[in-house]
Design an enzyme around this catalytic site. Structure first.
Site, mmCIF file in Angstrom:
data_model
loop_
_atom_site.group_PDB
_atom_site.id
_atom_site.type_symbol
_atom_site.label_atom_id
_atom_site.label_comp_id
_atom_site.label_asym_id
_atom_site.label_seq_id
_atom_site.Cartn_x
_atom_site.Cartn_y
_atom_site.Cartn_z
ATOM 1 C CE LYS A 103 -0.960 1.947 4.282
ATOM 2 N NZ LYS A 103 -1.694 2.687 4.250
ATOM 3 C CG ASN A 104 2.080 2.592 3.091
ATOM 4 O OD1 ASN A 104 1.223 2.914 3.458
ATOM 5 N ND2 ASN A 104 2.626 2.559 4.756
ATOM 6 C CB CYS B 96 -3.539 11.734 12.769
ATOM 7 S SG CYS B 96 -2.869 9.571 12.096
ATOM 8 N NE ARG C 263 1.639 10.023 10.107
ATOM 9 C CZ ARG C 263 0.432 9.857 9.419
ATOM 10 N NH1 ARG C 263 -0.061 9.065 9.918
ATOM 11 N NH2 ARG C 263 1.372 8.638 8.149
ATOM 12 C CG ASP D 239 3.472 1.133 9.221
ATOM 13 O OD1 ASP D 239 3.219 2.169 10.701
ATOM 14 O OD2 ASP D 239 3.418 2.295 8.239
ATOM 15 N NE ARG E 137 -7.046 4.180 5.441
ATOM 16 C CZ ARG E 137 -6.361 5.276 7.008
ATOM 17 N NH1 ARG E 137 -6.572 6.159 8.069
ATOM 18 N NH2 ARG E 137 -5.330 6.372 6.160
#
Ligand code: EPU
Length: 421
Positions: A22-23, A117, A122, A308, A400
């Site tokens: 995803k990133n 967030c 952030r 993460d 997501r």
């Protein structure tokens, strides 16, 4: 709204396919704004964030669609827009990475500030510092970053903040510098595999970048970029999450398409914790027969242990006899999962940016609430090993970033269902 119901206690067995990262996909899709030619991006999973990025590209006047794990992007030169609206940016922070490409390609950009967030403060000051150094005139107006520049010019930019390098900050500045006039040096650049992936995509478009995978990127601006056909790398965080699913349940699973060289820190800590990990014919095998051992983990920029994976690692620690410690050095407040794990019988104490985890014999299933993407994954992992039924609500967070997680886990033998609330 949907929720996940899990009946814990089943060791997972079998094979799981890891999706595209995803990133990587998100900044690469944003990079397609840098050209007037079509781009094809492959190995893109159908995630909520991917669909949000498609909506954003459309809002910017670009034709974009996802079909069969491929995103097709087609710019329509006369219809291009430069405003990324609040409605989209507020649902996905990564939207901010259209700022660099818009500024360098269209010479102007108006991108909503992402706002709060749950994983902590952030800021985007490093993004703005880098774009200003390239000659962007930047102001904040009515909640938007407004940026202008006739022609960006190469510069020497130090891109480190109090928590080290910035992944999307590096992405934004790199994407702006590829079309700037002259040479740019980005010092303290992020070297995450997703940044390397983005750089490789830009190379395919005709950009000139040296020092890829190091902390100093040297970019020679070019006049224009062409379209590219590119396949993104596998998702190291999804891979790490399934490795912990195998480990926490005392299972034996094989990961297809995982890239072992991106998982060094996670593999190292899991092995220290007593998990067996081997590479067999391109597949990563993860199993555990013995007892888990407590470990100490500190999250750091790549190649350190990824933030993460912090929440998921904590779930493993909750059922590891002894005292384990996690120190969060990227997002010191990223601990929303702690209270929910404690509701399942975990014994976690927070002390500043560290969590002290006293392993318990058993977690017990409970209704819990997902607060963000990785916290949701941690609750799923805890549910897989808890006694009885765990019900996780607000799983749109999970959607997501994880493709069909309940289906992949069910295929490994987990008792897990998605139901309407
Ligand atoms: N930071 C600043 N100023 C900036 C930018 C960042 O001080 O201008 C700080 C942040 O507050 C944080 C640290 O620097 O303390 C690192 O943040 P970074 O900019 O690297 O984060 P990001 O680029 O916004 C990406 C991932 C995150 C991941 C972080 C760290 C994407 C779309 N997001 O965010 O992924 O946690 O890097 O590795 O790539 C996730 O996938 O769940 C997720 C949150």
């Amino acid at each position: 709204m949907e929720k996940l119901v899990i009946e814990g206690g089943k060791p997972l067995k079998g094979e799981v396919e890891i999706s595209g990262a995803k990133n990587s996909c998100l900044p690469i899709m944003a990079a397609s704004l840098l050209t007037d030619e079509p781009c094809v991006i492959r190995n893109v999973p159908p995630l909520r964030d991917i669909h949000t990025m498609i909506k954003l590209l459309k809002a910017l006047g670009i034709k974009a669609e996802w079909s069969n794990y491929t995103v097709f992007v087609e710019p329509r030169v006369k219809q291009r827009k430069y405003i990324a609206p609040y409605q989209l940016v507020k649902t996905m922070r990564a939207s901010v990475c259209v700022l660099g490409p818009l500024l360098s390609k269209l010479h102007r950009a108006k991108v909503s500030l992402p706002g709060g967030c749950v994983i902590g403060h952030r800021p985007i000051d490093l993004h703005l510092k880098g774009l200003s150094a390239l000659g962007g005139e930047i102001s904040i107006e009515h909640g938007y970053v407004v940026a202008k520049a006739k022609q960006l010019k190469g510069a020497r930019i130090y891109l480190g903040g109090p928590f080290g390098s910035s992944v999307l900050g590096t992405a934004n500045v790199m994407m702006a510098a590829v079309l700037a006039k002259g040479k740019t040096l980005i010092e303290n650049a992020a070297s995450e595999p997703e940044i390397i992936d983005l750089a490789n995509f830009l190379l395919k478009m005709g950009a000139k970048i040296k020092g890829i995978a190091t902390h100093i990127l040297e970019i020679e601006g070019v006049k224009e970029l062409k379209g590219a056909d590119y396949s993104v790398i596998p998702d190291r965080i999804e891979a790490g999450t399934y490795m912990i699913a195998g480990a926490i349940t005392g299972g034996d699973i094989r990961l297809k398409s995982a890239q072992i060289e991106h998982l060094g820190a996670v593999i190292d800590k899991l092995q220290e914790a007593g998990v067996e990990i081997t590479l067999q014919r391109e597949e990563l095998r993860v199993s555990r027969r013995g007892k888990l051992r407590p470990v100490e983990v500190t999250t750091l920029p790549y190649p350190g242990f990824p933030t993460d994976m912090q929440a998921q690692m904590m779930s493993l620690m909750t059922v590891t006899e002894g005292i384990s410690v996690i120190t969060e050095k990227i997002y010191p407040d990223r601990f929303m999962h702690v209270a929910e794990l404690n509701r399942m019988g975990a014994e976690i104490m927070l002390e500043g940016a560290s969590a002290i985890v006293k392993g318990v014999k058993k977690l017990s299933g409970a209704p819990v609430m997902a607060s963000d993407l990785r916290a949701s994954a941690a609750l799923v992992l805890a549910g897989l090993v808890a006694k009885g039924k765990t019900e996780i609500s607000r799983i749109y967070h999970l959607d997501r970033g994880y493709e069909a997680m309940e289906k992949k886990l069910a295929k490994l033998g987990a008792r897990i269902w998605r139901v309407k609330e």
